[in-house]
Design an enzyme around this catalytic site. Sequence first.
Site, PDB file in Angstrom:
ATOM      1  N   TYR A  75      39.339  78.059  52.298  1.00 46.46           N
ATOM      2  CA  TYR A  75      39.950  76.845  53.095  1.00 46.46           C
ATOM      3  C   TYR A  75      41.352  77.227  53.517  1.00 46.46           C
ATOM      4  O   TYR A  75      41.642  76.814  54.603  1.00 46.46           O
ATOM      5  CB  TYR A  75      39.927  75.695  51.960  1.00 46.46           C
ATOM      6  CG  TYR A  75      40.833  74.383  52.682  1.00 46.46           C
ATOM      7  CD1 TYR A  75      40.186  73.751  53.644  1.00 46.46           C
ATOM      8  CD2 TYR A  75      42.161  74.168  52.209  1.00 46.46           C
ATOM      9  CE1 TYR A  75      40.869  72.588  54.239  1.00 46.46           C
ATOM     10  CE2 TYR A  75      42.772  73.113  52.671  1.00 46.46           C
ATOM     11  CZ  TYR A  75      42.311  72.199  53.588  1.00 46.46           C
ATOM     12  OH  TYR A  75      42.672  71.423  54.210  1.00 46.46           O
ATOM     13  N   LYS A  89      43.095  76.976  57.461  1.00 41.63           N
ATOM     14  CA  LYS A  89      44.053  76.238  57.971  1.00 41.63           C
ATOM     15  C   LYS A  89      45.421  77.148  58.444  1.00 41.63           C
ATOM     16  O   LYS A  89      46.086  76.803  59.261  1.00 41.63           O
ATOM     17  CB  LYS A  89      44.719  75.390  56.706  1.00 41.63           C
ATOM     18  CG  LYS A  89      43.963  74.384  56.010  1.00 41.63           C
ATOM     19  CD  LYS A  89      43.837  73.257  57.226  1.00 41.63           C
ATOM     20  CE  LYS A  89      42.622  73.111  58.298  1.00 41.63           C
ATOM     21  NZ  LYS A  89      42.536  71.787  59.059  1.00 41.63           N
ATOM     22  N   THR A  95      42.713  60.711  50.176  1.00 45.51           N
ATOM     23  CA  THR A  95      41.489  60.326  51.100  1.00 45.51           C
ATOM     24  C   THR A  95      40.296  60.065  49.901  1.00 45.51           C
ATOM     25  O   THR A  95      40.263  60.470  48.933  1.00 45.51           O
ATOM     26  CB  THR A  95      41.340  61.337  52.102  1.00 45.51           C
ATOM     27  OG1 THR A  95      40.931  62.542  51.404  1.00 45.51           O
ATOM     28  CG2 THR A  95      42.473  61.372  53.134  1.00 45.51           C
TER      29      THR A  95
END
Length: 314
Positions: A178, A182, A215
């Site tokens: 991940y 980014k 989130t």
Amino acid sequence: MKRDLLAWTIEDAPPQSGRVAVVTGTSGLATAIVEGLARTGAQVIMAGRSVERGEAVLDAIRSRVPGAALSFRQVDLAELASVAAFCDGVLAELDRLDILVCNAAVMAELGRSETRDGFEMMFGVNHLAHFAMVLRLLPLLSRSGARVVSLSSGAHKYGEFDFDDLQSERAFKPMGAYGRTKLACLMFAKELQRRSAAQGWGITSVAAHPGFARTQGVHDRLATLPVVGWIAGRTVVPLLSHPPEQAAQSILFAALSPEVEGGGNYGPQAWRELKGPVGPASVAHYAERRDVAERLWAESERLTGVRVPEALRA
């Protein structure tokens, strides 16, 4: 950046009436970003995979922002053919596109999976799909003098690229993979700005990250850790994170503020850049390497089969 800008909110943004924005994603930060842009008077297009979910999100925003100019267009970022179809529709239907926020992302999948084109899922969705989208929309973005915002993350500092294993086929670690996506998003933002300036495209390309955004995705991941996740969700997470409405401030700043500098990276300023008011975000030395950015661009062209349109090449 002036210190008084650190208190920036959407109320400080200049009016955007008559301008058009596209935001990828239908959940998490996407809702707050779309709503923030709508509050400035912009016409906002939400782009995502699920029509049902997207329209439900837009209906909820309309209830909070009467008169908001919102619409939904379908695109599956896990399929380059879908990205191409989406871009063809935008180019055919819009005569301007002032803001493109490349927000949608897959975060730290526990196991390796692939897009329909055979790319590692996070690298394919987070970077390659948005790379292809920007290059396909480049004529319209250039003609509009647009601002392109790529979502970075503090996770970009987790590692460097192995160009012999960009798809993490030999070694897959969720957060490492991940983080490299980014890193790719951040380096793409910087390289896009350099090329725009050198070739006169008129595009302002910037990166921004939300810090630690509280989130639904975070809660879903915690739910996979029955005891530790429950404890963290009630102690550490509330302390170190902030809700999507606040997390979106840095992305909205990057998209709207006249104080933004092309090639910059913006994010929250509190402890370890996890939350707090907006300001310049730190960037790893590796992310500033032009030789790596140029190679990443070339590899992304090769993998996606998408290049800068002939008319915009130097």
